[in-house]
Design a protein around this motif. Structure first.
Motif, PDB file in Angstrom:
ATOM      1  N   THR A 144       0.502  -1.134   0.017  1.00  0.00           N
ATOM      2  CA  THR A 144       0.081  -0.360  -0.268  1.00  0.00           C
ATOM      3  C   THR A 144       1.126   1.172   0.114  1.00  0.00           C
ATOM      4  O   THR A 144       0.749   2.175  -0.459  1.00  0.00           O
ATOM      5  CB  THR A 144      -1.306   0.111   1.748  1.00  0.00           C
ATOM      6  OG1 THR A 144      -2.039  -1.396   0.960  1.00  0.00           O
ATOM      7  CG2 THR A 144      -2.333   1.653   0.881  1.00  0.00           C
ATOM      8  N   PRO A 145       1.675   1.616   0.945  1.00  0.00           N
ATOM      9  CA  PRO A 145       2.599   2.697   0.939  1.00  0.00           C
ATOM     10  C   PRO A 145       3.390   2.574  -0.503  1.00  0.00           C
ATOM     11  O   PRO A 145       3.838   3.859  -0.392  1.00  0.00           O
ATOM     12  CB  PRO A 145       4.105   2.755   2.380  1.00  0.00           C
ATOM     13  CG  PRO A 145       3.443   1.471   2.880  1.00  0.00           C
ATOM     14  CD  PRO A 145       2.325   0.766   2.246  1.00  0.00           C
ATOM     15  N   SER A 186      -5.300  -4.675  -7.171  1.00  0.00           N
ATOM     16  CA  SER A 186      -7.000  -4.392  -8.079  1.00  0.00           C
ATOM     17  C   SER A 186      -7.547  -4.335  -5.809  1.00  0.00           C
ATOM     18  O   SER A 186      -8.118  -2.862  -5.774  1.00  0.00           O
ATOM     19  CB  SER A 186      -7.960  -5.419  -8.126  1.00  0.00           C
ATOM     20  OG  SER A 186      -7.393  -5.737  -9.854  1.00  0.00           O
ATOM     21  N   GLU A 187      -6.998  -4.772  -5.107  1.00  0.00           N
ATOM     22  CA  GLU A 187      -6.963  -5.177  -3.938  1.00  0.00           C
ATOM     23  C   GLU A 187      -7.010  -3.460  -2.985  1.00  0.00           C
ATOM     24  O   GLU A 187      -7.269  -2.347  -2.569  1.00  0.00           O
ATOM     25  CB  GLU A 187      -7.024  -5.968  -2.969  1.00  0.00           C
ATOM     26  CG  GLU A 187      -7.498  -5.943  -1.772  1.00  0.00           C
ATOM     27  CD  GLU A 187      -8.618  -5.738  -0.895  1.00  0.00           C
ATOM     28  OE1 GLU A 187      -8.680  -4.825  -0.081  1.00  0.00           O
ATOM     29  OE2 GLU A 187      -9.782  -6.312  -1.761  1.00  0.00           O
ATOM     30  N   ARG A 188      -5.383  -3.577  -3.638  1.00  0.00           N
ATOM     31  CA  ARG A 188      -4.932  -2.161  -2.383  1.00  0.00           C
ATOM     32  C   ARG A 188      -5.317  -0.854  -3.006  1.00  0.00           C
ATOM     33  O   ARG A 188      -5.627  -0.231  -2.251  1.00  0.00           O
ATOM     34  CB  ARG A 188      -3.212  -2.141  -3.313  1.00  0.00           C
ATOM     35  CG  ARG A 188      -2.791  -3.373  -2.500  1.00  0.00           C
ATOM     36  CD  ARG A 188      -3.124  -3.770  -1.160  1.00  0.00           C
ATOM     37  NE  ARG A 188      -2.793  -5.001  -0.684  1.00  0.00           N
ATOM     38  CZ  ARG A 188      -2.660  -6.430  -0.487  1.00  0.00           C
ATOM     39  NH1 ARG A 188      -4.020  -6.725  -1.000  1.00  0.00           N
ATOM     40  NH2 ARG A 188      -2.297  -7.335  -0.121  1.00  0.00           N
ATOM     41  N   ARG A 233      -8.853  -0.611  -1.388  1.00  0.00           N
ATOM     42  CA  ARG A 233      -8.684   0.193  -0.783  1.00  0.00           C
ATOM     43  C   ARG A 233      -8.361   1.425  -0.510  1.00  0.00           C
ATOM     44  O   ARG A 233      -9.272   2.266   0.639  1.00  0.00           O
ATOM     45  CB  ARG A 233      -7.789  -0.878   0.459  1.00  0.00           C
ATOM     46  CG  ARG A 233      -7.955  -0.742   1.705  1.00  0.00           C
ATOM     47  CD  ARG A 233      -6.479  -1.509   2.796  1.00  0.00           C
ATOM     48  NE  ARG A 233      -6.605  -2.437   1.971  1.00  0.00           N
ATOM     49  CZ  ARG A 233      -5.218  -3.826   2.346  1.00  0.00           C
ATOM     50  NH1 ARG A 233      -4.106  -2.896   3.255  1.00  0.00           N
ATOM     51  NH2 ARG A 233      -5.312  -4.931   2.620  1.00  0.00           N
ATOM     52  N   LEU A 234      -7.543   1.960  -0.986  1.00  0.00           N
ATOM     53  CA  LEU A 234      -6.780   3.578  -1.079  1.00  0.00           C
ATOM     54  C   LEU A 234      -7.934   3.786  -1.384  1.00  0.00           C
ATOM     55  O   LEU A 234      -8.236   5.077  -0.785  1.00  0.00           O
ATOM     56  CB  LEU A 234      -5.693   3.610  -1.978  1.00  0.00           C
ATOM     57  CG  LEU A 234      -4.755   3.111  -1.064  1.00  0.00           C
ATOM     58  CD1 LEU A 234      -3.331   3.245  -1.985  1.00  0.00           C
ATOM     59  CD2 LEU A 234      -4.461   3.740   0.493  1.00  0.00           C
ATOM     60  N   VAL A 235      -8.775   3.988  -2.856  1.00  0.00           N
ATOM     61  CA  VAL A 235     -10.316   4.590  -3.064  1.00  0.00           C
ATOM     62  C   VAL A 235     -11.310   4.991  -1.480  1.00  0.00           C
ATOM     63  O   VAL A 235     -11.893   5.325  -1.321  1.00  0.00           O
ATOM     64  CB  VAL A 235     -10.939   4.276  -4.159  1.00  0.00           C
ATOM     65  CG1 VAL A 235     -12.044   4.494  -4.817  1.00  0.00           C
ATOM     66  CG2 VAL A 235      -9.549   3.844  -5.221  1.00  0.00           C
ATOM     67  N   LEU A 242      -6.665   7.714  -2.403  1.00  0.00           N
ATOM     68  CA  LEU A 242      -7.492   7.847  -4.320  1.00  0.00           C
ATOM     69  C   LEU A 242      -8.051   7.906  -4.533  1.00  0.00           C
ATOM     70  O   LEU A 242      -9.197   7.774  -3.913  1.00  0.00           O
ATOM     71  CB  LEU A 242      -6.329   6.549  -4.830  1.00  0.00           C
ATOM     72  CG  LEU A 242      -5.260   6.617  -4.208  1.00  0.00           C
ATOM     73  CD1 LEU A 242      -4.964   5.349  -5.134  1.00  0.00           C
ATOM     74  CD2 LEU A 242      -4.194   7.339  -4.958  1.00  0.00           C
ATOM     75  N   GLU A 243      -8.438   8.633  -5.560  1.00  0.00           N
ATOM     76  CA  GLU A 243      -9.894   8.666  -5.905  1.00  0.00           C
ATOM     77  C   GLU A 243      -9.636   7.840  -7.601  1.00  0.00           C
ATOM     78  O   GLU A 243      -9.048   8.385  -8.521  1.00  0.00           O
ATOM     79  CB  GLU A 243     -10.678  10.355  -7.041  1.00  0.00           C
ATOM     80  CG  GLU A 243     -11.325  10.523  -7.233  1.00  0.00           C
ATOM     81  CD  GLU A 243     -11.920  12.101  -7.511  1.00  0.00           C
ATOM     82  OE1 GLU A 243     -12.497  12.645  -5.974  1.00  0.00           O
ATOM     83  OE2 GLU A 243     -11.749  12.519  -7.889  1.00  0.00           O
ATOM     84  N   LYS A 244     -11.029   7.667  -8.253  1.00  0.00           N
ATOM     85  CA  LYS A 244     -10.954   6.678  -9.289  1.00  0.00           C
ATOM     86  C   LYS A 244     -11.943   7.783 -10.676  1.00  0.00           C
ATOM     87  O   LYS A 244     -12.486   8.149 -10.104  1.00  0.00           O
ATOM     88  CB  LYS A 244     -12.049   5.592  -9.529  1.00  0.00           C
ATOM     89  CG  LYS A 244     -11.461   4.085  -9.124  1.00  0.00           C
ATOM     90  CD  LYS A 244     -12.084   3.027  -8.914  1.00  0.00           C
ATOM     91  CE  LYS A 244     -12.544   2.798 -10.275  1.00  0.00           C
ATOM     92  NZ  LYS A 244     -13.287   1.515 -10.034  1.00  0.00           N
ATOM     93  N   GLN A 245     -11.225   7.996 -11.537  1.00  0.00           N
ATOM     94  CA  GLN A 245     -11.423   9.108 -12.485  1.00  0.00           C
ATOM     95  C   GLN A 245     -11.492   8.170 -14.187  1.00  0.00           C
ATOM     96  O   GLN A 245     -10.661   7.286 -14.139  1.00  0.00           O
ATOM     97  CB  GLN A 245     -10.858  10.329 -12.662  1.00  0.00           C
ATOM     98  CG  GLN A 245     -10.276  11.119 -11.428  1.00  0.00           C
ATOM     99  CD  GLN A 245      -9.919  12.650 -11.406  1.00  0.00           C
ATOM    100  OE1 GLN A 245      -8.759  12.205 -12.472  1.00  0.00           O
ATOM    101  NE2 GLN A 245     -10.410  13.126 -10.214  1.00  0.00           N
ATOM    102  N   VAL A 246     -12.714   8.474 -14.485  1.00  0.00           N
ATOM    103  CA  VAL A 246     -12.678   7.884 -15.896  1.00  0.00           C
ATOM    104  C   VAL A 246     -11.621   8.702 -16.896  1.00  0.00           C
ATOM    105  O   VAL A 246     -11.775  10.000 -16.796  1.00  0.00           O
ATOM    106  CB  VAL A 246     -14.069   8.351 -16.286  1.00  0.00           C
ATOM    107  CG1 VAL A 246     -14.075   7.529 -18.119  1.00  0.00           C
ATOM    108  CG2 VAL A 246     -14.873   6.683 -15.326  1.00  0.00           C
ATOM    109  N   TYR A 247     -10.932   8.105 -17.586  1.00  0.00           N
ATOM    110  CA  TYR A 247      -9.812   8.716 -18.613  1.00  0.00           C
ATOM    111  C   TYR A 247      -9.968   7.955 -19.897  1.00  0.00           C
ATOM    112  O   TYR A 247     -10.237   8.927 -21.271  1.00  0.00           O
ATOM    113  CB  TYR A 247      -8.436   8.747 -18.220  1.00  0.00           C
ATOM    114  CG  TYR A 247      -7.372   7.331 -18.596  1.00  0.00           C
ATOM    115  CD1 TYR A 247      -7.184   6.677 -19.909  1.00  0.00           C
ATOM    116  CD2 TYR A 247      -7.689   6.210 -17.968  1.00  0.00           C
ATOM    117  CE1 TYR A 247      -6.951   6.042 -20.023  1.00  0.00           C
ATOM    118  CE2 TYR A 247      -7.294   4.856 -17.739  1.00  0.00           C
ATOM    119  CZ  TYR A 247      -6.727   4.823 -19.183  1.00  0.00           C
ATOM    120  OH  TYR A 247      -6.543   3.550 -19.287  1.00  0.00           O
TER     121      TYR A 247
END
Length: 179
Positions: free
Chosen positions: A25-26, A54-56, A59-61, A66-71
């Motif tokens: 994670t870090p 994927s799991e990390r 978890r961060l989202v 972290l934020e998921k943004q569509v690109y």
């Protein structure tokens, strides 16, 4: 085997470790600070298994770092961008780096240096008092319960001893937990 959760412990170190959970994670966050945003880039840079990554990232989202943004929309693809909370984690990574540079670098010196662009010099992290700016060292600080410490726990004799609440003459070293 189910992992023990420290999320509700009255200790910020325990809660942070609960969020981090493991060494990946870090490192994922470190890569985000290097400008990595896309799943395949994280996977390539770290050599991490896709399911672990994927799991990390999930978890961060979930934790808001972290934020998921569509690109891309066809097919839908996301990139992972540091949030304010995630950007604030940089100091934690710098503190870990400073410790590693001092104790783990070896004769060749630090593998990576941090340049402070404002002054143009290489810099290392220091933890300083938010009031006076003096460097915080273990012998010079005392832990005490904060406003978020559960009152029910403060009634326990072991907790009272930890914080030196029963004996003002107690040696200072014994009430210096890291949390």
């Amino acid at each position: 085997m189910k992992r023990t959760s420290f999320a509700n412990w009255p200790c910020s170190v325990a809660r942070t470790m609960d969020l981090l959970g493991d060494w990946w994670t870090p490192l994922v966050l470190r890569e985000a600070f290097y400008g990595i945003r896309r799943f395949d880039e994280f996977q390539q840079e770290l050599g991490i298994a896709r399911n672990t990554l994927s799991e990390r990232l999930r978890r961060l989202v979930e934790a808001g770092l972290l934020e998921k943004q569509v690109y891309e929309t066809m097919p839908v693809r996301h990139e992972y961008v540091l949030t304010e909370s995630g950007r604030d984690f940089y100091g934690v990574l710098l503190a870990m780096t400073a410790w590693g540079d001092r104790w783990l670098s070896g004769e060749a010196g630090p593998p990576v240096v941090t340049r402070h662009e404002s002054c143009g010099h290489d810099a290392g992290a220091q933890v300083v008092c938010s009031h006076c700016g003096e460097r915080l060292e273990w012998p010079d600080v005392t832990a005490r319960p904060g406003p978020g410490y559960p009152p029910k726990l403060l009634a326990r004799p072991d907790v009272r001893r930890r914080f030196g609440l029963d004996d003002a003459a107690r040696p200072a070293e014994s009430n210096r937990p890291a949390g």
